[in-house]
Design a protein around this motif. Structure first.
Motif, PDB file in Angstrom:
ATOM      1  N   GLY A 167     -24.025  -7.287   6.142  1.00 45.84           N
ATOM      2  CA  GLY A 167     -22.638  -6.997   6.485  1.00 45.84           C
ATOM      3  C   GLY A 167     -22.230  -7.690   7.766  1.00 45.84           C
ATOM      4  N   PRO A 168     -21.008  -7.446   8.232  1.00 48.48           N
ATOM      5  CA  PRO A 168     -20.515  -8.149   9.416  1.00 48.48           C
ATOM      6  C   PRO A 168     -21.212  -7.695  10.678  1.00 48.48           C
ATOM      7  CG  PRO A 168     -18.979  -6.472   8.718  1.00 48.48           C
ATOM      8  CD  PRO A 168     -20.049  -6.524   7.669  1.00 48.48           C
ATOM      9  N   GLU A 169     -21.437  -8.636  11.559  1.00 49.04           N
ATOM     10  CA  GLU A 169     -21.991  -8.328  12.864  1.00 49.04           C
ATOM     11  C   GLU A 169     -21.575  -9.437  13.811  1.00 49.04           C
ATOM     12  OE1 GLU A 169     -26.135  -8.146  11.820  1.00 49.04           O
ATOM     13  OE2 GLU A 169     -26.486 -10.157  12.571  1.00 49.04           O
ATOM     14  N   PRO A 170     -21.646  -9.216  15.125  1.00 47.94           N
ATOM     15  CA  PRO A 170     -21.202 -10.235  16.072  1.00 47.94           C
ATOM     16  C   PRO A 170     -21.904 -11.568  15.864  1.00 47.94           C
ATOM     17  CG  PRO A 170     -21.548  -8.151  17.176  1.00 47.94           C
ATOM     18  CD  PRO A 170     -22.069  -7.987  15.773  1.00 47.94           C
TER      19      PRO A 170
ATOM     20  N   ASP B 105      -8.753 -11.615  13.580  1.00 53.71           N
ATOM     21  CA  ASP B 105      -8.646 -10.251  13.068  1.00 53.71           C
ATOM     22  C   ASP B 105      -7.676 -10.234  11.883  1.00 53.71           C
ATOM     23  OD1 ASP B 105     -10.112  -9.428  15.424  1.00 53.71           O
ATOM     24  OD2 ASP B 105      -8.217  -9.519  16.524  1.00 53.71           O
ATOM     25  N   LEU B 106      -7.759  -9.171  11.085  1.00 57.65           N
ATOM     26  CA  LEU B 106      -6.886  -9.004   9.930  1.00 57.65           C
ATOM     27  C   LEU B 106      -6.073  -7.729  10.064  1.00 57.65           C
ATOM     28  CD1 LEU B 106      -5.887  -9.451   6.988  1.00 57.65           C
ATOM     29  CD2 LEU B 106      -8.000  -8.315   6.216  1.00 57.65           C
TER      30      LEU B 106
ATOM     31  N   VAL C 245      -5.998  -2.392  11.280  1.00 57.92           N
ATOM     32  CA  VAL C 245      -6.434  -3.710  11.717  1.00 57.92           C
ATOM     33  C   VAL C 245      -7.954  -3.767  11.614  1.00 57.92           C
ATOM     34  CG1 VAL C 245      -6.396  -2.941  14.133  1.00 57.92           C
ATOM     35  CG2 VAL C 245      -6.429  -5.389  13.612  1.00 57.92           C
ATOM     36  N   HIS C 246      -8.457  -4.838  11.013  1.00 59.26           N
ATOM     37  CA  HIS C 246      -9.891  -5.092  10.910  1.00 59.26           C
ATOM     38  C   HIS C 246     -10.234  -6.143  11.962  1.00 59.26           C
ATOM     39  CE1 HIS C 246     -10.666  -3.357   6.705  1.00 59.26           C
ATOM     40  NE2 HIS C 246      -9.439  -3.031   7.043  1.00 59.26           N
TER      41      HIS C 246
ATOM     42  N   THR D 285     -17.187 -11.638   4.278  1.00 62.28           N
ATOM     43  CA  THR D 285     -16.494 -12.462   3.290  1.00 62.28           C
ATOM     44  C   THR D 285     -15.562 -11.665   2.395  1.00 62.28           C
ATOM     45  OG1 THR D 285     -18.457 -12.302   1.870  1.00 62.28           O
ATOM     46  CG2 THR D 285     -18.202 -14.301   3.196  1.00 62.28           C
ATOM     47  N   ASP D 286     -15.638 -10.341   2.419  1.00 68.56           N
ATOM     48  CA  ASP D 286     -14.632  -9.546   1.711  1.00 68.56           C
ATOM     49  C   ASP D 286     -13.527  -9.116   2.672  1.00 68.56           C
ATOM     50  OD1 ASP D 286     -15.895  -7.632   3.212  1.00 68.56           O
ATOM     51  OD2 ASP D 286     -16.260  -6.252   1.550  1.00 68.56           O
ATOM     52  N   LEU D 287     -13.537  -9.698   3.882  1.00 68.18           N
ATOM     53  CA  LEU D 287     -12.531  -9.481   4.919  1.00 68.18           C
ATOM     54  C   LEU D 287     -12.591  -8.087   5.532  1.00 68.18           C
ATOM     55  CD1 LEU D 287      -9.480 -11.346   3.331  1.00 68.18           C
ATOM     56  CD2 LEU D 287     -11.357 -12.250   4.728  1.00 68.18           C
ATOM     57  N   SER D 288     -13.661  -7.354   5.284  1.00 62.57           N
ATOM     58  CA  SER D 288     -13.864  -6.072   5.944  1.00 62.57           C
ATOM     59  C   SER D 288     -14.588  -6.295   7.261  1.00 62.57           C
ATOM     60  CB  SER D 288     -14.668  -5.123   5.051  1.00 62.57           C
ATOM     61  OG  SER D 288     -15.970  -5.636   4.827  1.00 62.57           O
ATOM     62  N   SER D 289     -14.701  -5.244   8.071  1.00 64.46           N
ATOM     63  CA  SER D 289     -15.358  -5.382   9.358  1.00 64.46           C
ATOM     64  C   SER D 289     -15.978  -4.053   9.767  1.00 64.46           C
ATOM     65  CB  SER D 289     -14.373  -5.839  10.436  1.00 64.46           C
ATOM     66  OG  SER D 289     -13.430  -4.821  10.707  1.00 64.46           O
TER      67      SER D 289
END
Length: 223
Positions: A13-16, A96-97, A119-120, A126-130
């Protein structure tokens, strides 16, 4: 690690990111580049359904990405529409999204039904989540017909422009800005009103975020 639009992601998943944020700049008013030269965001109509093209060739549209998120399952409806836009709202150098999911008007009076206004914050997957999200604070829950991001004052924090239905074929223009972990929008008086779709003539867009050094130069015009 794989680099994507202004963020890094891993299998889990997302990480810095493992490197400092890279340049966010505009190729033109409808194409935003992030994470150096790797990835681009296209939003031809600037209504809020952008298409992300990753450096590896994969693409994802904001409206379609919603279908991958667990929280949206079971709440889909033909009366609802998704709107989103990208900008560095917290000024950390990652894209950000800003995301909305609200009910389209069915008559003169708009429905007070906005399921998502959030706001994400980057880095995004890649699914634009955060991993980090915040609320977009709104005074009203009516339909959001369009969103755009700008940085008019060039302070490194994008402003969020929201065009929201007020019924009877009219829309109001609100500007949201970073407020702690959230974005506050529509809490003050609207800065303008339009007939439905009339705001398209506004030249809001990514050019004020800074033009990429290799962006096509405007063609010279003769006298």
């Amino acid at each position: 690690m794989v680099g994507v639009v202004g963020w890094q992601l891993s299998v889990m998943g997302p990480e810095p990111g493992s490197h400092a944020p890279m340049e966010i700049c505009a190729l033109n008013n409808t194409t935003l580049r992030a994470d150096g030269h790797q990835d681009e965001i296209y939003d031809k109509t600037r209504e809020g359904d952008p298409l992300v093209t990753f450096g590896g060739g994969d693409t994802v549209r904001v409206e379609k990405a919603r279908g991958r998120w667990q929280k949206f399952r079971g709440v889909w409806s033909d009366e609802m529409e998704t709107r989103g836009t990208f900008g560095d709202f917290d000024g950390d150098g990652y894209i950000d999204l800003a995301l909305f999911y609200s009910q389209h008007d069915t008559g003169d009076s708009p429905a007070d039904n906005m399921i998502t206004h959030e706001v994400h914050y980057g880095p995004l997957a890649t699914d634009l989540s955060s991993a980090r999200t915040g609320t977009i604070r709104m005074s009203y829950g009516s339909f959001v017909s369009g969103v755009r991001a700008t940085d008019v004052n060039h302070d490194g924090r994008a402003e969020l422009h929201i065009f929201q239905s007020t019924g009877d074929g009219t829309e109001r223009h609100y500007v949201g800005r970073q407020d702690g972990d959230d974005i506050s929008a529509g809490l003050d008086q609207a800065i303008g009103g339009y007939t439905t779709g009339g705001w398209h003539r506004l030249k809001l867009g990514w050019l004020d975020l800074g033009t990429c050094h290799d962006a096509p130069k405007p063609k010279a015009t003769g006298r």
